[in-house]
Design a protein around this motif. Structure first.
Motif, mmCIF file in Angstrom:
data_model
loop_
_atom_site.group_PDB
_atom_site.id
_atom_site.type_symbol
_atom_site.label_atom_id
_atom_site.label_comp_id
_atom_site.label_asym_id
_atom_site.label_seq_id
_atom_site.Cartn_x
_atom_site.Cartn_y
_atom_site.Cartn_z
ATOM 1 N N THR A 126 0.857 -1.179 0.000
ATOM 2 C CA THR A 126 0.000 0.000 0.000
ATOM 3 C C THR A 126 0.897 1.233 0.000
ATOM 4 O OG1 THR A 126 -0.078 0.103 2.433
ATOM 5 C CG2 THR A 126 -1.814 -1.165 1.304
ATOM 6 N N ARG A 127 0.301 2.363 -0.378
ATOM 7 C CA ARG A 127 1.026 3.633 -0.337
ATOM 8 C C ARG A 127 0.095 4.718 0.170
ATOM 9 N NH1 ARG A 127 -0.244 6.629 -5.126
ATOM 10 N NH2 ARG A 127 1.613 7.940 -4.860
ATOM 11 N N LYS A 128 0.688 5.718 0.789
ATOM 12 C CA LYS A 128 -0.096 6.781 1.407
ATOM 13 C C LYS A 128 -0.981 7.514 0.413
ATOM 14 C CE LYS A 128 1.954 9.202 4.545
ATOM 15 N NZ LYS A 128 2.826 10.201 5.244
ATOM 16 N N GLY A 129 -0.495 7.696 -0.822
ATOM 17 C CA GLY A 129 -1.236 8.484 -1.784
ATOM 18 C C GLY A 129 -2.385 7.763 -2.463
ATOM 19 N N GLY A 130 -2.628 6.497 -2.122
ATOM 20 C CA GLY A 130 -3.707 5.750 -2.757
ATOM 21 C C GLY A 130 -3.202 4.431 -3.314
ATOM 22 N N GLU A 131 -3.963 3.844 -4.217
ATOM 23 C CA GLU A 131 -3.582 2.545 -4.738
ATOM 24 C C GLU A 131 -2.330 2.645 -5.614
ATOM 25 O OE1 GLU A 131 -5.648 0.704 -8.223
ATOM 26 O OE2 GLU A 131 -7.112 2.285 -7.837
ATOM 27 N N ILE A 132 -1.602 1.559 -5.704
ATOM 28 C CA ILE A 132 -0.374 1.506 -6.490
ATOM 29 C C ILE A 132 -0.734 1.072 -7.911
ATOM 30 C CG2 ILE A 132 1.897 0.428 -6.727
ATOM 31 C CD1 ILE A 132 1.719 -0.137 -3.666
ATOM 32 N N ALA A 133 -0.502 1.940 -8.855
ATOM 33 C CA ALA A 133 -0.799 1.605 -10.250
ATOM 34 C C ALA A 133 0.125 0.490 -10.716
ATOM 35 C CB ALA A 133 -0.620 2.831 -11.136
ATOM 36 N N ASN A 134 -0.385 -0.398 -11.553
ATOM 37 C CA ASN A 134 0.400 -1.486 -12.147
ATOM 38 C C ASN A 134 1.005 -2.418 -11.101
ATOM 39 O OD1 ASN A 134 0.010 -0.145 -14.716
ATOM 40 N ND2 ASN A 134 1.657 1.235 -14.120
ATOM 41 N N LEU A 135 0.259 -2.629 -10.019
ATOM 42 C CA LEU A 135 0.800 -3.361 -8.882
ATOM 43 C C LEU A 135 1.269 -4.771 -9.234
ATOM 44 C CD1 LEU A 135 1.471 -3.596 -5.918
ATOM 45 C CD2 LEU A 135 -0.930 -4.158 -5.447
ATOM 46 N N GLU A 136 0.483 -5.529 -9.977
ATOM 47 C CA GLU A 136 0.873 -6.904 -10.289
ATOM 48 C C GLU A 136 2.170 -6.953 -11.090
ATOM 49 O OE1 GLU A 136 -2.208 -9.239 -12.029
ATOM 50 O OE2 GLU A 136 -3.635 -8.890 -10.402
ATOM 51 N N LEU A 137 2.304 -6.065 -12.051
ATOM 52 C CA LEU A 137 3.528 -6.011 -12.838
ATOM 53 C C LEU A 137 4.726 -5.653 -11.953
ATOM 54 C CD1 LEU A 137 2.454 -4.169 -16.129
ATOM 55 C CD2 LEU A 137 3.214 -6.537 -15.892
ATOM 56 N N ILE A 138 4.523 -4.689 -11.083
ATOM 57 C CA ILE A 138 5.594 -4.255 -10.194
ATOM 58 C C ILE A 138 6.008 -5.384 -9.260
ATOM 59 C CG2 ILE A 138 6.152 -2.706 -8.271
ATOM 60 C CD1 ILE A 138 4.324 -0.623 -9.695
ATOM 61 N N GLN A 139 5.042 -6.087 -8.698
ATOM 62 C CA GLN A 139 5.353 -7.188 -7.786
ATOM 63 C C GLN A 139 6.165 -8.275 -8.490
ATOM 64 O OE1 GLN A 139 1.246 -7.938 -6.574
ATOM 65 N NE2 GLN A 139 1.729 -7.306 -4.474
ATOM 66 N N GLN A 140 5.762 -8.609 -9.711
ATOM 67 C CA GLN A 140 6.476 -9.639 -10.461
ATOM 68 C C GLN A 140 7.915 -9.212 -10.758
ATOM 69 O OE1 GLN A 140 4.771 -10.514 -14.295
ATOM 70 N NE2 GLN A 140 6.218 -12.149 -14.745
ATOM 71 N N ALA A 141 8.078 -7.984 -11.245
ATOM 72 C CA ALA A 141 9.408 -7.500 -11.585
ATOM 73 C C ALA A 141 10.264 -7.319 -10.337
ATOM 74 C CB ALA A 141 9.303 -6.177 -12.345
ATOM 75 N N HIS A 142 9.651 -6.839 -9.258
ATOM 76 C CA HIS A 142 10.406 -6.628 -8.020
ATOM 77 C C HIS A 142 10.916 -7.949 -7.440
ATOM 78 C CE1 HIS A 142 11.662 -5.226 -4.105
ATOM 79 N NE2 HIS A 142 10.811 -6.059 -3.527
ATOM 80 N N GLU A 143 10.088 -8.971 -7.486
ATOM 81 C CA GLU A 143 10.516 -10.273 -6.969
ATOM 82 C C GLU A 143 11.743 -10.777 -7.725
ATOM 83 O OE1 GLU A 143 8.762 -14.801 -6.241
ATOM 84 O OE2 GLU A 143 7.442 -13.214 -6.937
ATOM 85 N N LEU A 144 11.725 -10.608 -9.037
ATOM 86 C CA LEU A 144 12.874 -11.008 -9.847
ATOM 87 C C LEU A 144 14.095 -10.160 -9.504
ATOM 88 C CD1 LEU A 144 11.280 -11.542 -13.374
ATOM 89 C CD2 LEU A 144 12.701 -13.208 -12.148
#
Length: 254
Positions: free
Chosen positions: A178-196
């Motif tokens: 989560t982030r203070k400013g609201g929902e995180i755009a492109n969250l699924e893509l970010i999670q996948q890339a971040h894990e890698l």
């Protein structure tokens, strides 16, 4: 009306722009956007800081860096190609934004261009989703190369993508994504890339590259991202061999 120059410190593509429409496209609806107008190019460049010399290529043709600076950047990248077993350039394109999106990767091994990749066409994408998709593909390639003991460096011209996976994601993850400013755009893509990225960060290097300043890998990845749009290619595939670099560079640019 006096001409103004616009500095974008935080946006889709940071840089210096000589017209508001281009600058606005980088910051409109971009969370945390940071930008300001200046009455002269010299003041804009000074405000942008030392990074201006590297990022100014993202501005329009009227404010391109000098030929000497461009050649210096290109020469530096020629050296880098010989310093790593694998070098990957990534780019995402969208026409318009939002609109039809595609991703591209230029792959070099031992300093030689070996493959150009394109695809992941999305008829309802954005520049950011395309950039994240391209970076994710490069990270998957890096994972395979690293497992073989090869050194890898990845270049992306998207500060947004780099920050998402290598910087901001750690704070978002600690807060339950989560982030203070609201929902995180492109969250699924970010999670996948971040894990890698997180699994590879000690074995590879990830760096920002200025767009459209004549660096071959960046230009080729750019052409592949738009080629993916033109071909409406859903998969991520390699351009058939042999590769005609001149013909690829003559394709529509993003």
């Amino acid at each position: 009306m006096a001409k103004k120059f616009y500095v974008v410190w935080q946006g889709r593509k940071p840089g210096i722009y000589d017209n508001w429409n281009e600058a606005k496209a980088q910051v409109d609806k971009f969370a945390g956007a940071k930008y300001k107008s200046f009455p002269s190019f010299a003041e804009a460049k000074a405000a942008f800081g030392q990074a201006a010399d590297k990022s100014i290529g993202q501005a329009s043709k009227a404010v391109k860096p000098s030929a000497a600076k461009s050649k210096a950047g290109v020469s530096e990248h020629q050296v880098v190609l010989g310093q790593y077993d694998v070098v990957l350039y990534t780019d995402g394109g969208c026409d318009p934004n939002p609109g039809q999106a595609g991703s591209g990767v230029a792959e070099y091994q031992s300093g030689v261009l070996t493959n150009l990749w394109y695809g992941l066409y999305n008829p309802n994408g954005t520049n950011n989703t395309a950039e994240l998709n391209a970076l994710t593909q490069a990270l998957q390639m890096a994972q395979q190369a690293s497992a073989q003991g090869k050194s890898v460096k990845i270049f992306s011209d998207s500060q947004y993508s780099i920050n998402c996976i290598s910087n901001w994601a750690y704070g978002w993850k600690a807060k339950g994504w989560t982030r203070k400013g609201g929902e995180i755009a492109n969250l699924e893509l970010i999670q996948q890339a971040h894990e890698l990225y997180d699994s590879l960060k000690d074995a590879i290097e990830l760096e920002h590259v200025a767009a459209h300043v004549g660096i071959e890998g960046n230009e080729l990845a750019d052409r592949m991202s738009i080629y993916a749009v033109d071909q409406t290619e859903l998969d991520f595939v390699a351009l058939p061999q042999p590769i005609d670099v001149s013909a690829v560079l003559a394709l529509r640019a993003g």
